[in-house]
Design a protein around this motif. Structure first.
Motif, PDB file in Angstrom:
ATOM      1  N   SER A   1      -7.273  68.561  21.760  1.00  0.00           N
ATOM      2  CA  SER A   1      -8.059  67.418  22.236  1.00  0.00           C
ATOM      3  C   SER A   1      -7.317  66.098  22.055  1.00  0.00           C
ATOM      4  O   SER A   1      -7.640  65.125  22.715  1.00  0.00           O
TER       5      SER A   1
ATOM      6  N   PRO B   1      -3.740  66.477  24.876  1.00  0.00           N
ATOM      7  CA  PRO B   1      -4.216  67.186  26.064  1.00  0.00           C
ATOM      8  C   PRO B   1      -3.092  67.422  27.053  1.00  0.00           C
ATOM      9  O   PRO B   1      -2.112  66.672  27.099  1.00  0.00           O
TER      10      PRO B   1
ATOM     11  N   ILE C   1       1.869  63.545  30.407  1.00  0.00           N
ATOM     12  CA  ILE C   1       2.386  64.162  29.179  1.00  0.00           C
ATOM     13  C   ILE C   1       1.725  65.525  29.034  1.00  0.00           C
ATOM     14  O   ILE C   1       0.498  65.642  29.002  1.00  0.00           O
TER      15      ILE C   1
ATOM     16  N   TYR D   1      -4.059  57.192  15.458  1.00  0.00           N
ATOM     17  CA  TYR D   1      -5.368  57.730  15.136  1.00  0.00           C
ATOM     18  C   TYR D   1      -5.231  58.932  14.230  1.00  0.00           C
ATOM     19  O   TYR D   1      -4.182  59.570  14.158  1.00  0.00           O
ATOM     20  N   TYR D   2      -6.320  59.222  13.556  1.00  0.00           N
ATOM     21  CA  TYR D   2      -6.413  60.440  12.753  1.00  0.00           C
ATOM     22  C   TYR D   2      -7.835  60.951  12.914  1.00  0.00           C
ATOM     23  O   TYR D   2      -8.779  60.182  12.834  1.00  0.00           O
ATOM     24  N   PRO D   3      -8.005  62.252  13.170  1.00  0.00           N
ATOM     25  CA  PRO D   3      -9.350  62.718  13.500  1.00  0.00           C
ATOM     26  C   PRO D   3     -10.306  62.719  12.317  1.00  0.00           C
ATOM     27  O   PRO D   3      -9.926  63.108  11.219  1.00  0.00           O
ATOM     28  N   ILE D   4     -11.497  62.276  12.565  1.00  0.00           N
ATOM     29  CA  ILE D   4     -12.599  62.478  11.617  1.00  0.00           C
ATOM     30  C   ILE D   4     -13.926  62.299  12.345  1.00  0.00           C
ATOM     31  O   ILE D   4     -14.087  61.380  13.125  1.00  0.00           O
ATOM     32  N   THR D   5     -14.826  63.177  12.078  1.00  0.00           N
ATOM     33  CA  THR D   5     -16.165  63.129  12.645  1.00  0.00           C
ATOM     34  C   THR D   5     -16.902  61.943  12.037  1.00  0.00           C
ATOM     35  O   THR D   5     -16.756  61.713  10.836  1.00  0.00           O
TER      36      THR D   5
ATOM     37  N   THR E   1     -14.065  60.858  16.256  1.00  0.00           N
ATOM     38  CA  THR E   1     -12.849  61.425  16.834  1.00  0.00           C
ATOM     39  C   THR E   1     -12.792  61.357  18.355  1.00  0.00           C
ATOM     40  O   THR E   1     -11.729  61.145  18.933  1.00  0.00           O
TER      41      THR E   1
ATOM     42  N   SER F   1     -10.779  58.690  20.035  1.00  0.00           N
ATOM     43  CA  SER F   1      -9.324  58.892  20.065  1.00  0.00           C
ATOM     44  C   SER F   1      -8.945  59.999  21.042  1.00  0.00           C
ATOM     45  O   SER F   1      -7.890  59.949  21.676  1.00  0.00           O
ATOM     46  N   GLN F   2      -9.807  60.999  21.147  1.00  0.00           N
ATOM     47  CA  GLN F   2      -9.521  62.083  22.095  1.00  0.00           C
ATOM     48  C   GLN F   2      -9.502  61.553  23.523  1.00  0.00           C
ATOM     49  O   GLN F   2      -8.650  61.904  24.327  1.00  0.00           O
TER      50      GLN F   2
ATOM     51  N   SER G   1      -6.347  59.641  24.069  1.00  0.00           N
ATOM     52  CA  SER G   1      -5.209  60.564  24.237  1.00  0.00           C
ATOM     53  C   SER G   1      -5.190  61.121  25.650  1.00  0.00           C
ATOM     54  O   SER G   1      -4.138  61.267  26.267  1.00  0.00           O
ATOM     55  N   ARG G   2      -6.373  61.454  26.131  1.00  0.00           N
ATOM     56  CA  ARG G   2      -6.482  62.028  27.472  1.00  0.00           C
ATOM     57  C   ARG G   2      -5.984  61.014  28.516  1.00  0.00           C
ATOM     58  O   ARG G   2      -5.179  61.351  29.381  1.00  0.00           O
TER      59      ARG G   2
ATOM     60  N   VAL H   1      -4.000  58.500  28.069  1.00  0.00           N
ATOM     61  CA  VAL H   1      -2.566  58.240  27.902  1.00  0.00           C
ATOM     62  C   VAL H   1      -1.751  59.393  28.489  1.00  0.00           C
ATOM     63  O   VAL H   1      -0.789  59.186  29.229  1.00  0.00           O
ATOM     64  N   ASN H   2      -2.159  60.621  28.192  1.00  0.00           N
ATOM     65  CA  ASN H   2      -1.396  61.773  28.705  1.00  0.00           C
ATOM     66  C   ASN H   2      -1.503  61.922  30.215  1.00  0.00           C
ATOM     67  O   ASN H   2      -0.643  62.517  30.848  1.00  0.00           O
TER      68      ASN H   2
ATOM     69  N   ASN I   1       0.099  60.090  16.768  1.00  0.00           N
ATOM     70  CA  ASN I   1      -0.667  61.155  16.149  1.00  0.00           C
ATOM     71  C   ASN I   1      -0.349  61.059  14.651  1.00  0.00           C
ATOM     72  O   ASN I   1       0.577  61.681  14.157  1.00  0.00           O
TER      73      ASN I   1
ATOM     74  N   GLU J   1     -15.909  69.652  23.866  1.00  0.00           N
ATOM     75  CA  GLU J   1     -14.857  69.364  22.905  1.00  0.00           C
ATOM     76  C   GLU J   1     -15.388  68.697  21.644  1.00  0.00           C
ATOM     77  O   GLU J   1     -14.717  68.615  20.649  1.00  0.00           O
TER      78      GLU J   1
END
Ligand SMILES: Cc1ncc(C[n+]2csc(CCOP(=O)(O)OP(=O)(O)O)c2C)c(N)n1
Ligand code: SF4
Ligand SMILES: [Mg+2]
Lengths: 349, 662
Positions: free
Chosen positions: A182, A185, A190, B25-29, B32, B35-36, B39-40, B42-43, B53, B657
């Motif tokens: 997640s 991705p 990327i 970022y660093y994941p935490i409930t 999160t 940040s996901q 990331s999506r 950006v990618n 990461n 997710e």
């Protein structure tokens, strides 16, 4: 640095070069009679970690010592301690996510203090640390390496499912190249995780571990022998367990064994162990398993949808293969000594 | 046109529109997913940001502070993650670095608990950050953009944090207006570094050691910058309103202008309070009431709040908050308000009582606000009240107790006299008018109920209604029973975020839930409401029998959703259930909604749409008999398939997710 010595013999035996006597070869029968985790855990169907933890506890049970487990936040902790405990008569200390190594140290210190006061015998206890790959490779690395550097007696088990699963599958320092998670991705620009993972046994050996091993719950005899060795060998010992995770790997829940077999066949997961002789500063490496046939990584990518994106890109598959080959090349001397050319038994023929 | 987004998704838009240049970022409930989402983007090349990461929150915080000297930086975190950042966050404040944080508020334990309260925000309150509280996703988005504007002001230059309650805020899906990029660019100019590191012409040193003389001056200046914030924030909020039509102040006043009784609080918990206040407002036989929703917690707008209370003639102020202040008389918000009113109003200050609730994910409900207004009424009448906090939902320590039997003996010994003189007044407790229709889904984690509810929410919003979907789950793994609640409001513009918990429709994704010992599916289901069950083996009469429910108690519908999904080769039955929902609940017109699904449905699209159609067609309240024995579906995670094409995933987030937490 340390001197490298290879064990010519491939396979798992109860013998350790550091121990006067072999450990119990419990894998096949003895352990079945013992209990590990008690029922009621909340892990997903097909979770490899539950099986791994179970086998660790069963193996330790056979030592007859009381286990004090310092566990880090993560799936393993969450699924076994919610409003109850599934750890049977193991004493459990969950003390946050970044600090499993430090918690382990604290409990080792407590045991030493108790021993000084004549209130406990260190021989009656095993200090076990347990955390996920995120809690080991990333946020917990400092505490873990410091624990190893202190040279304390104990076992640290990393349950490696190659991502932060408990929080919903984010990329960790142990996530394979190209994986869709997640936070890594598989995007248009990327494509999945761009990093290649570090290796815990390398880090642990560099920090001064007495014994390191990799294992997987499908090869339970191998796993349990290794845990027993870790329990018997003095100093910090690290065991890393390959943990299938249907949720994060996007695999069916009933292919736990198949996935593990493919991991071993394709050498995506290599079973080995290493023991340190402190007097000569030598580390003896033993390879425990060599695949029957030469199988490319593409087969490993099949059953897991986390690789669905990368398997469409030959250059990515090739890169993944390169990562495997470079890791495998370390074992060339052993393979050669056994007349195995090119890295697998098939080439022998 | 509003877009359906979760609170986390809205926060991600806040960062995206602010053109954040560096985002570690660093994941935490429960934060999160922000940040996901980034990331999506950006990618996929949709957002031009350098992400890291990070290997821990300590590192992520260090990275925003390092980068924040030269570029606009931000991150999201919660709970222990924020606590892990605190060691470095002082450097952002002390170093005048205007970086931004989004906090999905969560308990800090021990015991470990992943659900919401303000413990994390309270723990950071001495770290020198500007702290804003958002009441929903929209406010989170708006506040992040305004946060950068305020933080980067030359008179301020301080880091900021935008807080949103975990789950009921971060995981609630509702319509959010996403501002236009060009408008945001007009509102928030590009980042202008003050003392950059990458400036060979003027090298600077950060983090130098200062002796007492310089240190105290530095700290004084830092405090001075903080005291400029209120004015800057007011201007930023006003201008935001001019451009985007949503003005912001330092706090919001809901209810009567003249209000003897006020309940003060921060953030999303205001939702039920809002409903209760509007209900009691202007009601005969009770004094004026108001809800004081505080947006700016740090720096605390003491004077402004005191003035507002004086102007309203407030006599009793009950401060509700979801956090503790161990060892202090009052928790942080109550303490700040009490100090403010006492300092600025002296003997005219209203009496202040503190109430603690909502801890570790405890529900904050309408009846809590009814109790609090009743308590305020008692205080205003001059009855005695506690000088230490009241607690909500602690059986042995209620707010009102008439006899010794209702409280723990030690507590009665201590507070009995106060309890005896308090009066519970029925006029505060009338049931609220039901302005909404409400749907509850019971499903098993992994079945895709949240995704279908989010799709339904999107369709409803597009058809002009106001919808809100709040999934309630925690650390459940696949197969555990979870609930997903949707609220439909067709009463015009005013936002309603508060559930009455009287369900018009209850949906079971799995007929085995009927016999779950832990779930009473009839609970809260309205008389004559609808129960929709996915089943191929149970008849309508059998279902009634299992529930021992009469014809008038509820209407039962069944749909063979698993079978439909299986027939179409789908691994999730949620699309068939979505179609079925439209059959039993017609407020969101099916034809219109289908147009929405055609654009947004998850892949494989053809089969998903077909499943919706078949689900709709095969839903019946007759005695459906099926020869075929149901085969339970293996829930498989076709992760990539769930990613809708193009950017439509912005519109239909992959809720799947988010399902795991810790
Ligand atoms: C300081 C801190 N940051 C983040 C978290 C949230 N968190 C809890 S478990 C977890 C992921 C665990 O991943 P891993 O160690 O790989 O274990 P897994 O769940 O995959 O078994 C995270 C990020 C936390 N509890 N504390
Ligand atoms: S998410 Fe993965 S590691 Fe965690 S319980 Fe489920 S299968 Fe096991
Ligand atoms: Mg992991």
């Amino acid at each position: 640095m340390y001197n490298i010595l290879y064990n010519r013999h491939i396979g798992t035996t109860p013998h350790s070069f550091l121990l006067p006597d072999p450990v119990l070869d419990v894998g096949e029968y003895g352990a079945i009679l013992t209990t590990g985790l008690s029922s009621g855990h909340q892990g997903c169907t097909g979770c490899g970690m539950v099986s791994g933890t179970n086998q660790v506890l069963k193996a330790l049970k056979l030592t007859g010592k009381h286990v004090v487990a310092s566990i880090g936040t993560g799936c393993n902790e969450v699924i076994t301690t919610q409003n109850t405990s599934c750890w049977g008569n193991v004493s459990v200390d969950h003390n946050n996510f970044p600090n499993t190594g430090a918690t382990l140290s604290g409990n080792v210190a407590a045991l030493r203090a108790l021993a000084r006061a004549g209130a406990a015998s260190p021989d009656a206890f095993i200090n076990l640390g347990m955390a996920g790959d995120g809690g080991t490779y990333d946020i917990g690395l400092q505490a873990l390496l410091a624990w190893i550097a202190r040279g304390e007696d104990g076992i640290y088990v990393c349950l490696n499912n190659q991502a932060y699963m408990n929080t919903g599958v984010q990329g960790s320092g142990a996530t394979p190249y190209g994986t869709h998670t997640s936070t890594t991705p598989f995007g248009k620009l990327i494509r999945g995780n761009q990093r290649t993972p570090q290796y815990l046994p390398d880090l642990a050996l560099a920090a001064g571990a007495s014994y390191v091993a990799t294992a997987c719950p499908v090869q339970h005899r191998d796993l349990m022998i290794k845990v027993q060795k870790a329990a018997a060998i003095e100093g910090p010992c690290v065991v890393e367990i390959y943990s299938v995770c249907p949720e994060g790997w996007k695999s069916e829940t009933d292919v736990f064994h198949e996935i593990t077999e493919w991991a071993l066949q394709t050498r995506s997961w290599i079973l080995y162990e290493a023991e340190r002789d402190r007097k000569t500063n030598t580390v003896l490496f033993t390879l425990n398993h060599v695949p029957e046939k030469h199988v490319g990584v593409a087969d490993y990518l099949k059953l897991q949808e986390r690789f669905a994106g990368m398997r469409e890109f030959p250059e990515m598959v090739e890169r993944a293969q390169e990562v495997i080959e470079s890791r495998w090349s370390f074992w060339q001397p052993v393979l050669q000594a056994n007349g195995i050319q090119g890295g697998d038994k098939a080439h022998e023929l | 046109m509003a877009t359906v987004l979760s609170g986390n998704g809205a926060a991600a838009w806040g960062f995206r529109l602010s053109r954040v240049q560096c985002y570690p970022y660093y994941p935490i409930t429960p934060s999160t997913a922000c940040s996901q989402q980034i990331s999506r983007w950006v990618n996929d090349g949709a957002m031009n940001t350098v992400t890291i990461n990070a290997e821990s929150e300590h590192s992520a915080a260090s990275q925003i502070i390092a980068a924040g000297k030269d570029v606009r930086s931000g991150t999201a975190t919660s709970s222990k993650g924020l606590l892990y950042m605190i060691e470095v966050l002082e450097n952002a404040a002390g170093g005048s670095i205007p970086c931004g944080l989004f906090i999905g508020n969560r308990a800090t334990g021990a015991p470990i608990n992943i659900w919401a309260d303000n413990s994390d925000a309270y723990a950071m309150r001495d770290s020198g950050l500007i702290q804003l509280f958002a009441a929903d996703g929209q406010e989170a988005l708006d506040n992040i953009i305004q946060g950068y504007r305020i933080a980067e002001d030359l008179g301020v230059r301080l880091p900021f944090a935008v807080n949103l309650r975990g789950f009921t805020g971060t995981h609630a899906y509702e319509g959010v207006e996403i501002p236009q990029e060009i408008d945001v660019d007009r509102y928030l100019p590009p980042f202008a570094p003050l003392n950059p590191l990458f400036a060979p012409e003027k090298p600077v040193t950060y983090g130098a050691m200062l002796s007492a003389t310089f240190y105290r001056r530095h700290k004084r200046n830092q405090m001075a910058a903080m005291s400029n914030v209120a004015e800057v924030a007011l201007k930023a909020g006003r201008e935001f309103g001019e451009i985007f039509g949503r003005p912001y102040g330092l706090f919001e006043w809901v209810g009567d202008e003249k209000a003897e009784l006020v309940v003060a609080l921060m953030g999303e918990s205001a939702s039920p309070g809002d409903a209760v206040t509007r209900h009691l407002q202007g009601k005969r036989g009770i004094p004026g009431v108001a809800l004081l929703k505080i947006r700016l917690f740090s720096p605390f707008p003491a004077r402004e709040i005191a003035q507002a209370l004086a102007k309203a003639g407030t006599k009793a102020l009950v401060v509700f908050e979801e956090g503790l202040h161990h060892g202090a008389v009052f928790p942080p918000l109550a303490q700040r308000i009490a100090t403010a009113t006492h300092l600025h109003l002296g003997t005219d200050a209203p009496k202040v009582a503190s109430v603690i609730g909502g801890l570790g994910g405890s529900e904050v409900r309408q009846d809590h606000f009814q109790q609090m207004f009743n308590l305020a009424d008692n205080i205003a009448e001059g009855r005695p009240y506690r000088t230490e906090p009241y607690w909500l939902d602690i059986a042995e320590d209620p707010i009102f107790a008439e006899s010794e039997k209702e409280a723990a003996p030690q507590l009665w010994k201590r507070w009995g006299e106060v309890w005896k003189k308090q009066a519970r007044k029925e006029k505060y407790f009338d049931p609220l008018p039901k302005n909404t229709e409400e749907i509850r889904i019971y499903s098993r984690a992994g079945q895709g109920a949240i995704t279908s509810a989010v799709g339904f929410t999107g369709a409803g919003i597009e058809s002009g209604l106001q919808l809100l979907t709040v999934p309630a789950f925690g650390s459940e793994r696949r197969g555990a029973i979870i609930t997903t609640d949707t609220l439909v409001n067709d009463r015009g513009k005013r936002k309603i975020r508060s559930f009455n918990r009287a369900w018009d429709v209850v949906i079971l994704y799995d007929d085995t839930i009927l016999s779950s010992p832990e779930h009473n599916v009839l609970e809260g289901l309205k008389e004559g409401g609808v129960l929709l069950v996915n089943t191929s083996r149970l008849r309508v009469t059998k279902i009634r029998e299992i529930l021992s429910a009469s014809e008038s108690r509820l209407r039962v519908f069944t749909v063979p959703a698993s079978e439909i999904a299986q027939g179409l080769g789908l691994s999730h039955l949620n699309m068939a259930m979505l179609g079925a929902l439209h059959r039993v609940y017609e407020k969101v017109p099916f034809e219109k909604a289908f147009g929405y699904y055609e654009k947004h449905v998850p892949r494989p699209r053809e089969s998903s749409l077909e499943a919706i159609q078949q689900g709709h067609a095969q839903t019946t309240d007759r005695e459906a008999v099926r020869a075929k024995k149901e085969r339970r579906l293996v829930v498989s995670g076709d992760f990539l398939d769930w990613r809708p094409e193009d950017h439509s995933y912005d519109l239909w987030p992959t809720a799947l997710e988010e399902i795991q937490l810790g």
